[in-house]
Write a protein that holds these residues in place. Structure first.
Motif, PDB file in Angstrom:
ATOM      1  N   ILE A 167       0.835  -1.210   0.000  1.00 39.47           N
ATOM      2  CA  ILE A 167       0.000   0.000   0.000  1.00 39.47           C
ATOM      3  C   ILE A 167       0.866   1.256   0.000  1.00 39.47           C
ATOM      4  CG2 ILE A 167      -1.776   1.272   1.277  1.00 39.47           C
ATOM      5  CD1 ILE A 167      -2.689  -1.460   2.411  1.00 39.47           C
TER       6      ILE A 167
ATOM      7  N   VAL B 155       0.935   4.033   6.389  1.00 39.71           N
ATOM      8  CA  VAL B 155      -0.214   3.131   6.453  1.00 39.71           C
ATOM      9  C   VAL B 155       0.025   2.089   7.535  1.00 39.71           C
ATOM     10  CG1 VAL B 155       0.741   1.676   4.615  1.00 39.71           C
ATOM     11  CG2 VAL B 155      -1.704   1.560   5.144  1.00 39.71           C
TER      12      VAL B 155
ATOM     13  N   ALA C  25      -7.181  -1.094   6.982  1.00 43.68           N
ATOM     14  CA  ALA C  25      -6.062  -0.204   6.685  1.00 43.68           C
ATOM     15  C   ALA C  25      -6.352   1.199   7.214  1.00 43.68           C
ATOM     16  CB  ALA C  25      -5.803  -0.149   5.187  1.00 43.68           C
TER      17      ALA C  25
ATOM     18  N   VAL D 262      -4.788   4.970   6.990  1.00 41.49           N
ATOM     19  CA  VAL D 262      -3.910   5.591   6.003  1.00 41.49           C
ATOM     20  C   VAL D 262      -3.747   7.075   6.289  1.00 41.49           C
ATOM     21  CG1 VAL D 262      -3.596   6.082   3.542  1.00 41.49           C
ATOM     22  CG2 VAL D 262      -4.627   3.914   4.255  1.00 41.49           C
TER      23      VAL D 262
ATOM     24  N   LEU E 219      -9.739   7.535  -0.352  1.00 41.97           N
ATOM     25  CA  LEU E 219      -9.489   6.253   0.295  1.00 41.97           C
ATOM     26  C   LEU E 219     -10.222   5.114  -0.398  1.00 41.97           C
ATOM     27  CD1 LEU E 219      -9.593   7.153   4.117  1.00 41.97           C
ATOM     28  CD2 LEU E 219      -7.592   6.708   2.690  1.00 41.97           C
ATOM     29  N   ASN E 220     -11.417   5.386  -0.909  1.00 42.27           N
ATOM     30  CA  ASN E 220     -12.182   4.328  -1.554  1.00 42.27           C
ATOM     31  C   ASN E 220     -11.486   3.802  -2.804  1.00 42.27           C
ATOM     32  OD1 ASN E 220     -14.303   4.447   0.318  1.00 42.27           O
ATOM     33  ND2 ASN E 220     -15.240   6.175  -0.768  1.00 42.27           N
TER      34      ASN E 220
ATOM     35  N   LEU F 273      -8.412   3.183  -3.117  1.00 43.54           N
ATOM     36  CA  LEU F 273      -7.323   2.278  -2.779  1.00 43.54           C
ATOM     37  C   LEU F 273      -7.746   0.813  -2.847  1.00 43.54           C
ATOM     38  CD1 LEU F 273      -5.666   4.197   0.204  1.00 43.54           C
ATOM     39  CD2 LEU F 273      -4.809   3.968  -2.126  1.00 43.54           C
ATOM     40  N   ALA F 274      -9.026   0.549  -2.563  1.00 39.62           N
ATOM     41  CA  ALA F 274      -9.514  -0.835  -2.645  1.00 39.62           C
ATOM     42  C   ALA F 274      -9.367  -1.376  -4.053  1.00 39.62           C
ATOM     43  CB  ALA F 274     -10.958  -0.898  -2.180  1.00 39.62           C
TER      44      ALA F 274
ATOM     45  N   PRO G 224      -7.648  -5.145   2.578  1.00 40.92           N
ATOM     46  CA  PRO G 224      -8.418  -4.570   3.685  1.00 40.92           C
ATOM     47  C   PRO G 224      -9.907  -4.484   3.369  1.00 40.92           C
ATOM     48  CG  PRO G 224      -6.411  -3.315   3.318  1.00 40.92           C
ATOM     49  CD  PRO G 224      -6.528  -4.274   2.163  1.00 40.92           C
TER      50      PRO G 224
ATOM     51  N   ARG H  17     -11.809  -2.466   5.207  1.00 42.21           N
ATOM     52  CA  ARG H  17     -12.165  -1.082   5.483  1.00 42.21           C
ATOM     53  C   ARG H  17     -10.929  -0.228   5.307  1.00 42.21           C
ATOM     54  NH1 ARG H  17     -14.947  -0.459  11.194  1.00 42.21           N
ATOM     55  NH2 ARG H  17     -15.163   1.672  10.424  1.00 42.21           N
ATOM     56  N   TRP H  18     -11.128   1.037   4.892  1.00 47.57           N
ATOM     57  CA  TRP H  18     -10.043   1.999   4.716  1.00 47.57           C
ATOM     58  C   TRP H  18     -10.393   3.238   5.539  1.00 47.57           C
ATOM     59  CZ3 TRP H  18      -5.817   0.771   1.627  1.00 47.57           C
ATOM     60  CH2 TRP H  18      -5.947  -0.388   0.844  1.00 47.57           C
TER      61      TRP H  18
END
Length: 454
Positions: free
Chosen positions: A371, A380, A396, A398, A406-407, A409-410, A423, A425-426
């Motif tokens: 990440i 992170v 995670a 961050v 952040l969304n 990153l998934a 993860p 959840r972020w």
């Protein structure tokens, strides 16, 4: 280098008119530095500081803090550097176990009111201690994941052994200058000071200025990758020759860009108990941290990194006694998971951090390394969230640039991590967990994630 007197006295005799310290806009030669340390040590001795006294030194990096550190050592004190952001409740519980006799607080609000306060003022004609390399010099708090921090105790000789190993890999001549870019309450900051003292070079200590200004005239620095990225992207004039990088994954693109500017990038592995760096290499994008430096031995036992080194602490201080570090085999078992291939160590993460999700082992540091290569992520942490079906699921936390979604990153990690490692959840790192230069507590983050607030 074998010293027969305090290092600053040694260099005052041999390089007396050479610059030793760049303090903000002022410079001190080795001769001037020696005179100032002598006077400050005399002042501290007149206030009662003698061989073996325990002194809490609390403050942020500053010229006064560095001079105070040297003067306290010359009095023979056990110096405990403290992060000014440590809460008073923790200090009230911790300090009685460390036999601290005095407090010297510089540039911060007085907090240690239960200890006699010292003033950093010059004195005259007071007797201070002779150089004894095996005398206890420092007590450095570890960042243990549970319970109170431990205080690792090092002699000056152990610190010098650490410095000698690093400088065997990273050239640092008497004409070079290393920026004190890390806090003295962290062992990595102390490592910079001892490399300077061993080489007889220059140390820069600059307060409250942007990093590119603090680096003026510096050839060496210890930085995290994000700091180096910003320096290179800002196209500021740099005099750097070498950078010791830590704290995150190091992209090849970064080291390539630095090389084009004439900057050699190094990375490695270190720990408080070993007085900083154990292994080091030129950063090359590979996951290993290089081979053991001179006077260090590393081996793997049942997946755990074991260490022997001349730089190891004498023990942990507890109520006037030293608790040994070494196990019955004469090694320090680090609690780090690792493997060695062709003599190069790869650290997989802390044994204590490993958790399982539906039977699959997740080492948070492995996920974090992936990440952290995202260009907008600066820090992170991956922690386990209790789950009735899977046992635990990874979450995670961050810290990144202001416009980081952040969304997104998934989606970004979907082809970079195994499904069970991704993860669920972020979350953004809350400001209250940032500790001003010391490691963020994984335990506190895990408790937050598993609470209603998280």
């Amino acid at each position: 280098m074998i010293f027969t007197q305090w290092p600053w006295q040694h260099w005052a005799q041999r390089r007396g008119e050479a610059i030793a310290l760049a303090l903000n806009d002022q410079t001190l030669t080795w001769r001037q530095l020696c005179q100032q340390v002598n006077a400050l040590a005399a002042g501290l001795a007149q206030q009662g500081i003698s061989d073996g006294a325990g002194v809490a030194l609390r403050g942020r990096n500053s010229p006064q803090l560095v001079l105070a550190w040297l003067a306290l050592m010359q009095c023979g004190a056990r110096v405990l550097p403290l992060n000014p952001q440590l809460p008073s409740a923790l200090l009230e519980e911790l300090l009685p176990t460390l036999n601290i006799d005095y407090a010297l607080e510089l540039g911060c609000d007085a907090l240690l009111n239960n200890l006699p306060a010292l003033a950093l003022t010059p004195g005259e004609d007071a007797v201070t201690c002779d150089w004894q390399p095996n005398r206890i010099a420092s007590m450095t708090l570890t960042s243990g994941s549970t319970g109170l921090p431990k205080a690792a105790v090092h002699s000056a000789q152990a610190h010098l052994a650490s410095a000698q190993g690093v400088l065997a890999a990273i050239p640092f001549s008497p004409e070079d200058c290393w920026l004190l870019s890390l806090p003295l309450f962290h062992v990595s900051g102390q490592g910079i000071v001892w490399r300077w003292l061993l080489a007889g070079g220059q140390l820069a200590v600059r307060e409250s200025v942007p990093l590119h200004e603090a680096l003026r005239g510096c050839t060496h620095a210890s930085l995290v990758p994000t700091q180096l990225w910003r320096l290179l992207n800002d196209n500021q004039p740099l005099t750097l020759n070498a950078v010791l990088l830590g704290g995150a994954a190091i992209p090849v693109a970064l080291t390539d860009a630095a090389t084009e500017r004439g900057i050699a990038c190094w990375c490695g592995y270190g720990l408080t108990e070993a007085a900083s760096t154990v292994c080091a290499k030129r950063a090359d994008g590979l996951p290993d941290v290089g081979a053991a430096l001179p006077e260090r031995e590393v081996k793997i036992v049942d997946g755990e990194v074991w260490l022997r080194s001349a730089s190891l602490a004498s023990g942990y201080w507890c109520n006037g006694t030293l608790v040994p570090l070494l196990n019955q085999d004469g090694w320090f078992a680090t609690r780090d998971r690792g493997e060695i291939r062709e003599g190069r160590l790869t650290v997989l993460g802390r044994i204590d951090n490993l958790f399982f999700s539906a039977g699959e082992g997740i080492q948070p540091e492995e996920v974090e390394r992936v990440i952290a290569t995202h260009p907008q992520v600066s820090q992170v942490f991956v922690v386990p969230l209790a789950d009735s079906e899977f046992g635990h699921r990874p979450v995670a936390i961050v810290e990144g640039e202001a416009d980081l979604d952040l969304n997104s990153l998934a989606v970004w990690v979907s082809d970079k991590l195994a499904r069970f490692q991704q993860p669920v959840r972020w979350l953004a790192l809350p400001p209250r967990f940032k500790n001003g230069g010391i490691k963020i507590s994984r335990r506190a983050l895990q408790q937050w994630v598993n609470s209603d607030a998280g």
